[in-house]
Design a protein around this motif. Structure first.
Motif, PDB file in Angstrom:
ATOM      1  N   PHE A  16      -1.175  -0.619  22.314  1.00  0.00           N
ATOM      2  CA  PHE A  16      -0.162  -1.406  22.448  1.00  0.00           C
ATOM      3  C   PHE A  16       0.958  -1.027  23.388  1.00  0.00           C
ATOM      4  CE2 PHE A  16      -2.132  -3.904  19.231  1.00  0.00           C
ATOM      5  CZ  PHE A  16      -1.709  -5.200  19.316  1.00  0.00           C
ATOM      6  N   HIS A  60     -13.500  -2.694   1.764  1.00  0.00           N
ATOM      7  CA  HIS A  60     -11.815  -3.169   2.082  1.00  0.00           C
ATOM      8  C   HIS A  60     -12.157  -4.593   3.147  1.00  0.00           C
ATOM      9  CE1 HIS A  60      -9.801   0.721   1.532  1.00  0.00           C
ATOM     10  NE2 HIS A  60     -11.097   1.143   1.465  1.00  0.00           N
ATOM     11  N   LEU A  94       2.082  -2.564   9.915  1.00  0.00           N
ATOM     12  CA  LEU A  94       1.247  -1.981  11.098  1.00  0.00           C
ATOM     13  C   LEU A  94       2.178  -1.771  12.254  1.00  0.00           C
ATOM     14  CD1 LEU A  94      -2.502  -3.217  10.751  1.00  0.00           C
ATOM     15  CD2 LEU A  94      -1.358  -0.865   9.620  1.00  0.00           C
ATOM     16  N   PRO A  95       2.527  -0.642  12.737  1.00  0.00           N
ATOM     17  CA  PRO A  95       3.255  -0.671  14.213  1.00  0.00           C
ATOM     18  C   PRO A  95       2.397  -1.141  15.298  1.00  0.00           C
ATOM     19  CG  PRO A  95       2.979   1.572  13.342  1.00  0.00           C
ATOM     20  CD  PRO A  95       2.426   0.711  12.249  1.00  0.00           C
ATOM     21  N   ARG A  96       3.026  -1.932  15.962  1.00  0.00           N
ATOM     22  CA  ARG A  96       2.088  -2.573  17.284  1.00  0.00           C
ATOM     23  C   ARG A  96       2.969  -2.794  18.362  1.00  0.00           C
ATOM     24  NH1 ARG A  96      -1.987  -1.381  14.590  1.00  0.00           N
ATOM     25  NH2 ARG A  96      -3.288  -2.551  13.922  1.00  0.00           N
ATOM     26  N   LEU A 118      -1.368  -5.930   7.792  1.00  0.00           N
ATOM     27  CA  LEU A 118      -2.582  -5.599   7.160  1.00  0.00           C
ATOM     28  C   LEU A 118      -2.470  -5.863   5.836  1.00  0.00           C
ATOM     29  CD1 LEU A 118      -5.740  -4.606   7.281  1.00  0.00           C
ATOM     30  CD2 LEU A 118      -4.881  -2.497   6.688  1.00  0.00           C
ATOM     31  N   LYS A 174      -5.204  -6.993   2.672  1.00  0.00           N
ATOM     32  CA  LYS A 174      -6.859  -6.638   2.284  1.00  0.00           C
ATOM     33  C   LYS A 174      -6.958  -6.356   0.912  1.00  0.00           C
ATOM     34  CE  LYS A 174      -6.425  -1.495   3.006  1.00  0.00           C
ATOM     35  NZ  LYS A 174      -7.056  -0.380   3.725  1.00  0.00           N
ATOM     36  N   PRO A 219      -1.553   4.323  11.351  1.00  0.00           N
ATOM     37  CA  PRO A 219      -2.083   3.974  12.674  1.00  0.00           C
ATOM     38  C   PRO A 219      -1.424   4.740  13.598  1.00  0.00           C
ATOM     39  CG  PRO A 219      -1.076   2.145  11.449  1.00  0.00           C
ATOM     40  CD  PRO A 219      -0.675   3.218  10.915  1.00  0.00           C
ATOM     41  N   PRO A 274      -2.350   4.857   2.037  1.00  0.00           N
ATOM     42  CA  PRO A 274      -1.847   3.627   3.303  1.00  0.00           C
ATOM     43  C   PRO A 274      -2.360   3.978   4.679  1.00  0.00           C
ATOM     44  CG  PRO A 274       0.092   4.908   2.768  1.00  0.00           C
ATOM     45  CD  PRO A 274      -1.263   5.649   1.767  1.00  0.00           C
ATOM     46  N   VAL A 327      -9.446  -4.644  -1.928  1.00  0.00           N
ATOM     47  CA  VAL A 327     -10.060  -3.328  -2.042  1.00  0.00           C
ATOM     48  C   VAL A 327     -10.669  -3.216  -3.312  1.00  0.00           C
ATOM     49  CG1 VAL A 327     -10.050  -0.738  -1.847  1.00  0.00           C
ATOM     50  CG2 VAL A 327      -8.209  -2.030  -0.629  1.00  0.00           C
ATOM     51  N   HIS A 344      -6.763   4.562  -1.754  1.00  0.00           N
ATOM     52  CA  HIS A 344      -5.576   5.666  -2.342  1.00  0.00           C
ATOM     53  C   HIS A 344      -4.474   5.856  -1.529  1.00  0.00           C
ATOM     54  CE1 HIS A 344      -7.275   5.953  -5.937  1.00  0.00           C
ATOM     55  NE2 HIS A 344      -8.295   6.680  -5.881  1.00  0.00           N
ATOM     56  N   ILE A 382     -10.569  -7.824   9.144  1.00  0.00           N
ATOM     57  CA  ILE A 382     -10.829  -6.300   9.047  1.00  0.00           C
ATOM     58  C   ILE A 382     -11.745  -6.366   7.851  1.00  0.00           C
ATOM     59  CG2 ILE A 382      -9.680  -4.194   8.270  1.00  0.00           C
ATOM     60  CD1 ILE A 382      -8.579  -4.852  10.854  1.00  0.00           C
ATOM     61  N   GLN A 417       0.630  -4.001   4.146  1.00  0.00           N
ATOM     62  CA  GLN A 417       1.185  -3.087   4.792  1.00  0.00           C
ATOM     63  C   GLN A 417       1.609  -3.333   6.037  1.00  0.00           C
ATOM     64  OE1 GLN A 417      -1.148   0.839   5.265  1.00  0.00           O
ATOM     65  NE2 GLN A 417       0.616   1.926   6.498  1.00  0.00           N
ATOM     66  N   ALA A 468       0.873  -1.284  -0.072  1.00  0.00           N
ATOM     67  CA  ALA A 468       0.068   0.166  -0.056  1.00  0.00           C
ATOM     68  C   ALA A 468       0.818   1.239  -0.051  1.00  0.00           C
ATOM     69  CB  ALA A 468      -0.883   0.042   1.180  1.00  0.00           C
ATOM     70  N   PRO A 469       0.543   2.122  -0.669  1.00  0.00           N
ATOM     71  CA  PRO A 469      -0.816   2.308  -1.267  1.00  0.00           C
ATOM     72  C   PRO A 469      -0.915   1.891  -2.745  1.00  0.00           C
ATOM     73  CG  PRO A 469       0.716   4.421  -1.561  1.00  0.00           C
ATOM     74  CD  PRO A 469       1.141   3.578  -0.849  1.00  0.00           C
ATOM     75  N   GLU A 508      -5.580  -8.905   9.378  1.00  0.00           N
ATOM     76  CA  GLU A 508      -4.068  -8.490  10.103  1.00  0.00           C
ATOM     77  C   GLU A 508      -3.470 -10.021  10.189  1.00  0.00           C
ATOM     78  OE1 GLU A 508      -5.394  -4.787  12.834  1.00  0.00           O
ATOM     79  OE2 GLU A 508      -4.191  -6.267  13.816  1.00  0.00           O
ATOM     80  N   PHE A 560      -8.156  -4.876  -5.864  1.00  0.00           N
ATOM     81  CA  PHE A 560      -6.542  -5.379  -5.952  1.00  0.00           C
ATOM     82  C   PHE A 560      -6.440  -5.769  -4.572  1.00  0.00           C
ATOM     83  CE2 PHE A 560      -7.411  -0.378  -5.664  1.00  0.00           C
ATOM     84  CZ  PHE A 560      -6.794  -0.317  -4.368  1.00  0.00           C
TER      85      PHE A 560
END
Lengths: 145, 119
Positions: free
Chosen positions: B101, A132, A53-55, A74, A76, B94, B91, A78, B89, A119, A51, A37-38, A136, A47
Motif C-alpha cells: 500500500f 480462519h 490492519l494498517p493499510r 480483519l 474472522k 502485517p 494477532p 476461528v 493465539h 479471507i 483486528q 485479537a488475540p 476484511e 470464536f
C-alpha cells in the motif's frame, strides 16, 4: 488541534457493540465469544475476533481538517477444522451485520462499513488443524472532537 | 506469503515508442518491487529473525515480479502468511501488504520522475 479520540478504538467499540448485539451472530456457533485479537485463551472454539490492519495512509484531510479515518479491519471466525461448515453461518451473519452499515459510538460517527475481501486459510499445528474464515472490512470513522 | 507487482500496458498515450514504454514500465516495476522489499524488511516481525532473511524478489515476467517471504514453520507451512493474518493465539502483524500500500501511494510521483528522465 490535538486529537482526543482514537479512531481505531472507536471502530473497535462499534464492532464489539454491533456484533454482540446482532442476534444472528450470537446465535451462530461463536455465541458471545467475540472480541479483539488475540482471543481470550480461556475461550473454546469457535470464536470471533477482529483486528485493525494498517493499510498505508488512513486519513482523509482537506485544508488541514481531518474528515475521516479510513481503516481496515480483519474480522474472522476461528475454529477447529471440523468447524468449517459450522463457521459459514457466522461469516454470513457478520457480513449482514456489518456490510453497508453505519452507526455511532460515544465519541465518533461510523460513517460507513463495507466488506472489502474475504479471507480464508487453514492453520496447521503438529497435531491439529484450525480454520480462519472471515473478511476484511473497511470502516470510515469521523471523530467527534 | 508474497505480493505480486505487475504493470499492464493496455494503451500507449505517451509520446514514446513501444520499446521506450516497456523500458518505462520495466523500470517502474523494479522500483515498486525494491520499495515493497525495503519497507517490508523494516516492518517484518523479528522475534526469531527467521522471516526477514527469507525475503527475495523474484522476476516472474517482463513486467512482473514477486516479493516473497518463504520461511516455513516446524510443520513446513508458510510462516509469513501466519504473521500477516494471525493465528488462533497471535494477532496479525502485517508487514507485506502495508508495504505494498505504501508503495502504491508513491507510484504516481515515481512514474512522473521516470517519465521525465525517459521522455
Amino acid at each position: 488541534m490535538a486529537r482526543t479520540v482514537d479512531p481505531v478504538v472507536e471502530a473497535q467499540r462499534w464492532l464489539l457493540t454491533t456484533l454482540t448485539a446482532d442476534a444472528a451472530v450470537t446465535a451462530s456457533a461463536v455465541g458471545t465469544r467475540i472480541g479483539s485479537a488475540p482471543a481470550n485463551r480461556s475461550w473454546s472454539y469457535p470464536f470471533l475476533v477482529y483486528q485493525h490492519l494498517p493499510r498505508g495512509k488512513d486519513l482523509r484531510v482537506v485544508n488541514g481538517v481531518v474528515l475521516l479515518h479510513d481503516l481496515t479491519f480483519l474480522v474472522k471466525a476461528v475454529g477447529t477444522d471440523f468447524d468449517r461448515l459450522v463457521l459459514e453461518p457466522t461469516t454470513v451473519a457478520v457480513f449482514n451485520a456489518l456490510h453497508n452499515t453505519f452507526g455511532v459510538t460515544a465519541n465518533a460517527q461510523i460513517v460507513a462499513c463495507t466488506h472489502e475481501r474475504p479471507i480464508s486459510y487453514p492453520e496447521f499445528t503438529e497435531s491439529q488443524q484450525f480454520v480462519h474464515l472471515g473478511a476484511e472490512y473497511r470502516i470510515l470513522v469521523k471523530p467527534n472532537d | 506469503m508474497s505480493v505480486t507487482v505487475r504493470v499492464l500496458v493496455r494503451r500507449n498515450d505517451l509520446p514514446l515508442t513501444e520499446e521506450r514504454v516497456r523500458d518505462f514500465a520495466g523500470e517502474l516495476v523494479g522500483w515498486i518491487g525494491d520499495l515493497v522489499y525495503r519497507v517490508s524488511q523494516e516492518e517484518v516481525p523479528v522475534d526469531q529473525d527467521v522471516l526477514r532473511p527469507s525475503a527475495e524478489i523474484v522476476k516472474t515476467g517482463d513486467l512482473s515480479l514477486e516479493v516473497r517471504y518463504d520461511a516455513r514453520n516446524v510443520s513446513g507451512h508458510n510462516y509469513g502468511f501466519y504473521q500477516e493474518y494471525g493465528t488462533r493465539h497471535h494477532p496479525a502483524q502485517p508487514y507485506l501488504v502495508p508495504a505494498a500500500f505504501r508503495a502504491a501511494e508513491q507510484v504516481p510521483d515515481e512514474a512522473q520522475r521516470i517519465y521525465g528522465r525517459l521522455g
